[in-house]
Design an enzyme around this catalytic site. Structure first.
Site, PDB file in Angstrom:
ATOM      1  N   HIS A  15     -24.088  47.203   8.915  1.00 46.98           N
ATOM      2  CA  HIS A  15     -24.334  48.576   8.457  1.00 46.98           C
ATOM      3  C   HIS A  15     -23.433  48.915   7.262  1.00 46.98           C
ATOM      4  O   HIS A  15     -23.918  49.373   6.214  1.00 46.98           O
ATOM      5  CB  HIS A  15     -24.071  49.541   9.623  1.00 46.98           C
ATOM      6  CG  HIS A  15     -24.255  50.991   9.271  1.00 46.98           C
ATOM      7  ND1 HIS A  15     -25.374  51.709   9.628  1.00 46.98           N
ATOM      8  CD2 HIS A  15     -23.453  51.871   8.595  1.00 46.98           C
ATOM      9  CE1 HIS A  15     -25.263  52.952   9.190  1.00 46.98           C
ATOM     10  NE2 HIS A  15     -24.098  53.074   8.565  1.00 46.98           N
ATOM     11  N   GLU A  16     -22.134  48.692   7.419  1.00 45.72           N
ATOM     12  CA  GLU A  16     -21.205  49.035   6.345  1.00 45.72           C
ATOM     13  C   GLU A  16     -21.421  48.158   5.114  1.00 45.72           C
ATOM     14  O   GLU A  16     -21.254  48.612   3.982  1.00 45.72           O
ATOM     15  CB  GLU A  16     -19.754  48.924   6.828  1.00 45.72           C
ATOM     16  CG  GLU A  16     -19.394  49.867   7.972  1.00 45.72           C
ATOM     17  CD  GLU A  16     -19.632  51.332   7.664  1.00 45.72           C
ATOM     18  OE1 GLU A  16     -19.598  51.716   6.472  1.00 45.72           O
ATOM     19  OE2 GLU A  16     -19.867  52.111   8.609  1.00 45.72           O
TER      20      GLU A  16
ATOM     21  N   HIS B  47     -25.283  48.595  -1.699  1.00 45.54           N
ATOM     22  CA  HIS B  47     -25.873  49.692  -2.474  1.00 45.54           C
ATOM     23  C   HIS B  47     -24.997  49.952  -3.707  1.00 45.54           C
ATOM     24  O   HIS B  47     -25.501  50.148  -4.821  1.00 45.54           O
ATOM     25  CB  HIS B  47     -25.950  50.946  -1.603  1.00 45.54           C
ATOM     26  CG  HIS B  47     -26.827  52.026  -2.156  1.00 45.54           C
ATOM     27  ND1 HIS B  47     -26.867  53.299  -1.634  1.00 45.54           N
ATOM     28  CD2 HIS B  47     -27.696  52.050  -3.200  1.00 45.54           C
ATOM     29  CE1 HIS B  47     -27.723  54.035  -2.312  1.00 45.54           C
ATOM     30  NE2 HIS B  47     -28.231  53.305  -3.280  1.00 45.54           N
TER      31      HIS B  47
ATOM     32  N   HIS C 261     -23.953  49.685   2.843  1.00 51.12           N
ATOM     33  CA  HIS C 261     -23.387  50.651   1.891  1.00 51.12           C
ATOM     34  C   HIS C 261     -22.759  49.918   0.705  1.00 51.12           C
ATOM     35  O   HIS C 261     -22.932  50.310  -0.447  1.00 51.12           O
ATOM     36  CB  HIS C 261     -22.303  51.494   2.578  1.00 51.12           C
ATOM     37  CG  HIS C 261     -22.824  52.567   3.484  1.00 51.12           C
ATOM     38  ND1 HIS C 261     -23.759  53.497   3.088  1.00 51.12           N
ATOM     39  CD2 HIS C 261     -22.519  52.869   4.783  1.00 51.12           C
ATOM     40  CE1 HIS C 261     -24.009  54.321   4.084  1.00 51.12           C
ATOM     41  NE2 HIS C 261     -23.275  53.961   5.124  1.00 51.12           N
TER      42      HIS C 261
END
Length: 659
Positions: free
Chosen positions: A433-434, A440, A437
């Site tokens: 999940h991290e 991105h 980020h």
């Protein structure tokens, strides 16, 4: 060499400052860096106010923002994560000093006039490229919500409301985490050991949702959520002030102000409520005698008993090194990107176990850096976080792209003499999940730093729409639970045996146990947040909560409780708590339409990068979603995407019976 499981040693080259910033060899360097940034700010303000209307104006504003953010973002991280109190305190002072300057800039009339002169000239605006126009409009939005367009008297009122809200926000945040207490004699003596003692009182600082004792859970629920009159008054005043400020600067409600620029848009309030209501109907919950304090515990018990998903069964297959190799392989196959270890120089990192990764594209070269602060240490926050240290942007002044720098912070156990760091399935998903980020930030190639797409969790700040910011990270959770991806890296650290497919299937299915209730709870929170930030209701926040809980959740309201006083997300997510559901719906649609057939498809990876990641926040979020899906999703599509997540996969049961 790609990162595996080894701790990098700090090389003995000439000492660098933190993140390679020369001034930050010591805490006093923050004062030097701040002074330099503020001097640069003065020069850029003059430039922004004097240049002719056009793209140069937008570039000057972005340079101004970038110069302050590079110091403020770094300080935001250091003040919560650095083990040295001297660094933390110096960073805190920098945050306050730069925050004060930013507040002044947001009310700088000459700056605003310069931008307004640009945006009011239709001929000049028509010549702007889409990114420059959007960034100019976003900067103007920042001015408008500060009330700069108002006359002197009204502007003073807006400033006063801003100042008052800062105090109210802080008061509510502190109060929302304060324990409640009750006389020791009021609860059975054999239960005292479950709570903290304070003389003749028992302190209750949480819901004790994991306790197997029904009475402990009920006592914690009733006491921890018992209404505090001072915090209740604070919340009521906070909501009134937000409404007054929104009306003062020209919005119908605070919700309308908050939703501007998001996928939900303005005035999307009722559309959001209808979306939630449709979802509630499709979930079709059954009434039961369950109480609110039962659901979190019993759902965990059901998941464990029905699917045998004890974390210790999975951890031997999920060493940190293998998970990082899995991420590297995934990014290589999807984007042509590799994670390469790079030894940090002396003084560059804040702890010896921090790893530095260079993100390298097969043809484009170096894209940026990720610092991995993965291991538990004293005084380190336990929340898994992504921090932006420096946003990417095209530097007109140097003719080069400013490479993004981020930190991923987890709280994993250190390796031992007999075993590497082993992750539970939850830890592994959080890592993916991290990293979503982080990628991105890395894969964005925006012209302007102001819309680089990066997100900071503490403090909550995004450089793209809030309801889009979680899409890249949630999408990574789908990759983290797909056997075709997991099978490439999940091996037993001792035997080399691959993680059985049936175990992965059981893990995926276990998440659907009580999934409808979990989703309903999120709907309830989102609707409550929306109503609190709509026009004044002329009734108490508790009365609103009671009605919405009955309509959208299904479990009964408990008299003399005020859950909203523990809803700290009202501060950072005010009127935007729905964002997580919206982001999950988009991620679900992207996964099912673009990746479920082949999660390692390079063409789809490139499309995802070009249509969604590369733009950061420079493009309207719904247009990015439309570009990826090649259609514009409806509210019904969002609802169906979330509800379909709960459909059971009967192949899991067949797989279990065969094994």
């Amino acid at each position: 060499m790609m990162i595996c499981g080894n701790i990098f040693s700090v090389c003995d080259l000439c000492s660098q400052g933190l993140f390679g910033v020369p001034e930050l060899r010591s805490p006093s360097g923050f004062q030097v860096a701040t002074k330099a940034a503020l001097k640069n700010t003065e020069e850029l303000v003059k430039k922004a106010c004097s240049c002719s209307p056009g793209v140069e104006t937008v570039e000057a504003f972005d340079q101004l923002s970038d110069g302050l953010c590079k110091v403020a973002d770094l300080a935001d991280f250091v003040k919560v994560a650095h083990p040295d109190s001297g660094f933390r305190e110096a960073a805190e002072r920098t945050c306050v000093e730069i925050g004060t300057v930013v507040e002044k800039l947001n009310t700088n009339v000459e700056l605003c006039k310069s931008l307004k002169k640009l945006l009011d000239n239709s001929d000049v605006v028509a010549k702007l490229d889409p990114d420059s126009r959007r960034v100019a409009e976003l900067f103007m939005f920042d001015f408008e919500i500060s009330g700069i367009h108002l006359d002197d008297e009204l502007r003073k009122k807006a400033v006063a409301l801003h100042v008052k809200l800062l105090d109210l926000n802080n008061e509510f945040l502190v109060g929302s985490h304060m324990p409640n207490r009750i006389a020791r004699s009021a609860i059975p003596e054999h239960l005292h050991l479950h709570f903290a003692s304070e003389g003749s009182f028992i302190q209750v600082g949480g819901l004790h949702a994991d306790s197997p004792d029904d009475l402990v859970r009920e006592i914690a629920y009733r006491i921890y959520l018992y209404p505090n009159a001072d915090i209740m008054e604070c919340l009521e005043e906070l909501l009134k002030c937000r409404y007054k400020l929104a009306k003062l600067v020209g919005y119908e409600s605070y919700g309308h102000r908050a939703l501007k620029g998001t996928m939900a848009k303005t005035p999307g309030y009722w559309a959001l409520i209808l979306m939630m209501r449709d979802m509630k109907k499709k979930l079709n919950p059954r009434n039961s005698e369950l109480m609110p304090w039962d659901h979190p515990y019993l759902s965990g018990v059901l998941r464990a008993e029905r699917y045998n998903i004890e974390p210790s069964l999975y951890s031997p297959y999920l060493s940190l090194g293998s998970c990082m190799e899995g991420l590297n392989n995934l990014f290589t196959q999807l984007y042509g990107v590799s994670l390469m270890s790079e030894p940090p120089r002396a003084g560059e990192v804040w702890s010896d176990d921090v790893r530095k990764l260079a993100v390298v594209h097969e043809t484009e070269g170096l894209l940026g850096y990720i610092y991995c602060d993965f291991f538990h240490r004293a005084d380190k926050p336990h929340q898994d976080c992504h921090f932006t240290i420096r946003g990417g942007r095209w530097c007109q002044e140097t003719g080069q792209y400013q490479l993004p720098v981020v930190v991923l912070m987890l709280s994993l156990p250190l390796p031992t003499k007999s075993a590497p760091t082993l992750l539970t399935p939850g830890m592994m998903e959080n890592l993916f999940h991290e990293m979503g980020h982080a990628m991105h930030s890395m894969l964005g190639r925006t012209r302007y730093q102001h819309v680089t797409g990066a997100v900071n969790i503490k403090p909550r700040r995004t450089r793209c729409a809030t309801d889009f910011a979680e899409v890249p990270s949630i999408l990574m959770e789908y990759f983290a639970t797909d056997y075709r991806v997991i099978s490439q890296f999940a091996r037993h650290y001792e035997t080399g045996q691959p993680l059985p497919e049936s175990m992965v299937a059981r893990l995926c299915e276990s998440k659907k146990v009580c999934g409808a209730a979990d989703t309903q709870l999120q709907i309830f929170y989102a609707v409550l947040d929306q109503l609190y930030h709509s026009a004044p209701q002329n009734r108490s926040t508790t009365e609103i909560l009671k009605e919405m809980q009955q309509k959208f959740y299904g479990l009964p309201y408990t008299p003399n409780t005020a859950w909203q006083l523990r809803f700290s997300h009202l501060i950072g997510y005010g009127a935007k708590y729905y964002s997580y559901l919206m982001s999950r719906a988009v991620a679900s649609m992207v996964w099912k339409q673009c990746f479920v057939q082949d999660p390692l498809n390079r063409d789809m990876g490139e499309r995802y990068r070009q249509e969604m990641l590369a733009h950061g926040g420079a493009k309207e979020p719904m247009l990015m979603v439309e570009g990826m899906l090649q259609r514009r999703p409806t509210i019904e599509d969002f609802v169906d995407a979330l509800v379909s997540e709960l459909n059971p996969n009967f192949e899991t049961f067949i797989m279990d019976s065969e094994s």
